[in-house]
Design a protein around this motif. Structure first.
Motif, PDB file in Angstrom:
ATOM      1  N   VAL A 123       0.837  -1.215   0.000  1.00 15.10           N
ATOM      2  CA  VAL A 123       0.000   0.000   0.000  1.00 15.10           C
ATOM      3  C   VAL A 123       0.868   1.260   0.000  1.00 15.10           C
ATOM      4  CG1 VAL A 123      -1.723   1.322   1.298  1.00 15.10           C
ATOM      5  CG2 VAL A 123      -1.906  -1.178   1.170  1.00 15.10           C
ATOM      6  N   GLY A 124       1.891   1.268   0.838  1.00 15.17           N
ATOM      7  CA  GLY A 124       2.766   2.447   0.917  1.00 15.17           C
ATOM      8  C   GLY A 124       2.061   3.651   1.511  1.00 15.17           C
ATOM      9  N   ASP A 125       2.355   4.823   0.927  1.00 14.32           N
ATOM     10  CA  ASP A 125       1.915   6.078   1.541  1.00 14.32           C
ATOM     11  C   ASP A 125       0.672   6.643   0.848  1.00 14.32           C
ATOM     12  OD1 ASP A 125       2.000   8.254   3.215  1.00 14.32           O
ATOM     13  OD2 ASP A 125       3.380   9.376   1.919  1.00 14.32           O
ATOM     14  N   GLN A 126      -0.373   5.852   0.804  1.00 19.44           N
ATOM     15  CA  GLN A 126      -1.604   6.339   0.168  1.00 19.44           C
ATOM     16  C   GLN A 126      -2.819   5.814   0.937  1.00 19.44           C
ATOM     17  OE1 GLN A 126      -2.254   4.568  -3.709  1.00 19.44           O
ATOM     18  NE2 GLN A 126      -0.801   2.924  -3.293  1.00 19.44           N
ATOM     19  N   PRO A 127      -3.931   6.556   0.842  1.00 19.28           N
ATOM     20  CA  PRO A 127      -5.132   6.039   1.504  1.00 19.28           C
ATOM     21  C   PRO A 127      -5.567   4.724   0.867  1.00 19.28           C
ATOM     22  CG  PRO A 127      -5.670   7.983   0.196  1.00 19.28           C
ATOM     23  CD  PRO A 127      -4.183   7.810   0.120  1.00 19.28           C
ATOM     24  N   PHE A 128      -6.176   3.853   1.647  1.00 17.28           N
ATOM     25  CA  PHE A 128      -6.542   2.532   1.137  1.00 17.28           C
ATOM     26  C   PHE A 128      -7.830   2.055   1.792  1.00 17.28           C
ATOM     27  CE2 PHE A 128      -5.279  -0.044   4.871  1.00 17.28           C
ATOM     28  CZ  PHE A 128      -4.558   0.906   5.582  1.00 17.28           C
ATOM     29  N   ALA A 129      -8.455   1.084   1.138  1.00 15.01           N
ATOM     30  CA  ALA A 129      -9.687   0.507   1.685  1.00 15.01           C
ATOM     31  C   ALA A 129      -9.375  -0.826   2.350  1.00 15.01           C
ATOM     32  CB  ALA A 129     -10.697   0.297   0.568  1.00 15.01           C
ATOM     33  N   VAL A 130     -10.162  -1.180   3.350  1.00 16.47           N
ATOM     34  CA  VAL A 130     -10.100  -2.516   3.948  1.00 16.47           C
ATOM     35  C   VAL A 130     -11.505  -3.098   3.862  1.00 16.47           C
ATOM     36  CG1 VAL A 130      -9.668  -3.875   6.040  1.00 16.47           C
ATOM     37  CG2 VAL A 130      -8.263  -1.854   5.562  1.00 16.47           C
ATOM     38  N   LEU A 131     -11.598  -4.313   3.356  1.00 21.44           N
ATOM     39  CA  LEU A 131     -12.899  -4.979   3.280  1.00 21.44           C
ATOM     40  C   LEU A 131     -12.811  -6.340   3.963  1.00 21.44           C
ATOM     41  CD1 LEU A 131     -12.384  -3.470   0.282  1.00 21.44           C
ATOM     42  CD2 LEU A 131     -14.717  -4.276  -0.060  1.00 21.44           C
ATOM     43  N   PRO A 214      -2.826   6.576   5.396  1.00 25.67           N
ATOM     44  CA  PRO A 214      -1.659   5.702   5.622  1.00 25.67           C
ATOM     45  C   PRO A 214      -0.989   5.879   6.995  1.00 25.67           C
ATOM     46  CG  PRO A 214      -1.174   7.441   4.018  1.00 25.67           C
ATOM     47  CD  PRO A 214      -2.636   7.495   4.279  1.00 25.67           C
ATOM     48  N   GLU A 215      -1.311   6.974   7.697  1.00 26.95           N
ATOM     49  CA  GLU A 215      -0.727   7.180   9.042  1.00 26.95           C
ATOM     50  C   GLU A 215      -1.075   6.010   9.974  1.00 26.95           C
ATOM     51  OE1 GLU A 215      -2.433   9.539   7.390  1.00 26.95           O
ATOM     52  OE2 GLU A 215      -0.830  11.023   7.031  1.00 26.95           O
ATOM     53  N   ILE A 216      -2.121   5.284   9.653  1.00 25.71           N
ATOM     54  CA  ILE A 216      -2.539   4.154  10.508  1.00 25.71           C
ATOM     55  C   ILE A 216      -1.408   3.121  10.649  1.00 25.71           C
ATOM     56  CG2 ILE A 216      -3.576   2.807   8.603  1.00 25.71           C
ATOM     57  CD1 ILE A 216      -5.184   2.945  12.024  1.00 25.71           C
TER      58      ILE A 216
END
Ligand code: G1P
Length: 293
Positions: A123-131, A214-216
């Motif tokens: 994923v790196g440094d970008q917003p992402f979805a979790v399903l 991505p800070e998570i």
């Protein structure tokens, strides 16, 4: 940092003990609702939301998830020779061409937060979805993930899907407290994993759809084991919301808890009733079964 949500993470390393003995060899994500495995519904929802990189966090017992998304040469050849073009399309279309699947291993079952952390290198440094594929969400309009992505992009925030549950069920969910709830969303002020009803901050439960900034990842690195001795995604989110806007969102759609036997049955009935080829026969069967009951 790109604002577009391209990566969708699917934690699929769970044991699925509620469906034993079936899950002795069939991962729970491969259990079908009508004719498609649960994972396919989640994948379709992510693709509809604009994701083109699917990250499956898996373990050594879940080869069939990878096999499912792989090309099935022999089967394709057989169907092609037999002129079964519809069936051929159904197995070819499990993933569209522009989408890539990446598999990462969660070597130890350390919890959902840890599973999400395993996806970090992809994923790196970008917003992402979790399903979470065992939460199956049926919707007439935009899918739940697309709804979350739109809000996250517009508000530059993390967004977590929620729904109201009866107070006696709080111990099965992450539960949020919110402030300034307007329309369908409100800012989360607190989140706890599986509280006892008498300690629960509300009855607004986390459903398995998230869009996270991505800070998570950094926060999950230092998250200690919580409820059930596991590294909980909920605890990582509790740290995230201290510094970053994190919204709860009551999605439009109906969620089926396919992590439970009755939820899987409910989903099967609903999807059969939605299917043009099955509807009449399914209704007749249901009526007959009730009359005999
Ligand atoms: C997970 C999350 C929980 C969430 C739930 C939704 O729990 O930890 O916060 O409410 O999914 O389905 P699980 O059901 O995996 O125990």
């Amino acid at each position: 940092m790109s604002a577009r949500v391209r990566c969708a993470v699917f934690p699929v390393a769970g044991l699925g003990t509620r469906f034993l003995p079936a899950t002795k060899t069939v991962p729970k994500e491969m259990l079908p609702v009508v004719d498609r495995p649960l994972i396919q519904y989640a994948v379709d929802e992510a693709i509809e939301a604009g994701c083109d990189t699917l990250v499956f966090v898996t373990n050594r017992y879940k080869h069939s998830v990878a096999d499912y998304f792989d090309k099935a040469y022999e089967l394709e050849q057989k169907l092609e020779r037999a002129g079964k073009s519809e069936l051929l399309a159904s197995i070819r279309d499990v993933l569209p061409r522009h989408v890539r699947a990446v598999f990462v291993t969660q070597a130890e079952a350390l919890g959902l937060g840890h599973a999400v952390l395993c996806a970090r290198p992809v994923v790196g440094d970008q917003p992402f979805a979790v399903l979470l594929p065992d939460d199956l969400i049926w919707s007439r309009g935009a899918g739940a993930t697309r709804q979350l992505v739109e809000l996250a992009t517009q508000q530059k925030a993390s967004v977590i899907a929620v729904q109201d549950v009866p107070i006696e069920q709080t111990r099965s969910y992450g539960i949020v407290a919110t402030r300034d709830f307007t329309g369908r969303h409100g800012e989360i002020s607190a989140i706890v994993e599986k509280p006892r009803p008498e300690e629960s901050p509300s009855t607004l439960a986390v459903v398995g759809r998230y869009v996270l900034q991505p800070e998570i990842f950094e926060l999950l690195e230092s998250t200690k084991p919580g409820a059930g001795g596991e590294i909980q995604l909920t605890d990582g989110i509790a740290a995230l919301l201290k510094a970053h806007k994190t919204l709860a969102y009551r999605f439009e759609g109906r969620r089926f808890d396919c992590g439970s036997r009755i939820g899987l049955i409910e989903a099967t009935l609903q999807y059969a009733l939605e299917d043009d080829d099955l509807r009449d026969a399914a209704k007749a069967l249901m009526r007959q079964a009730l009359a005999k009951g």
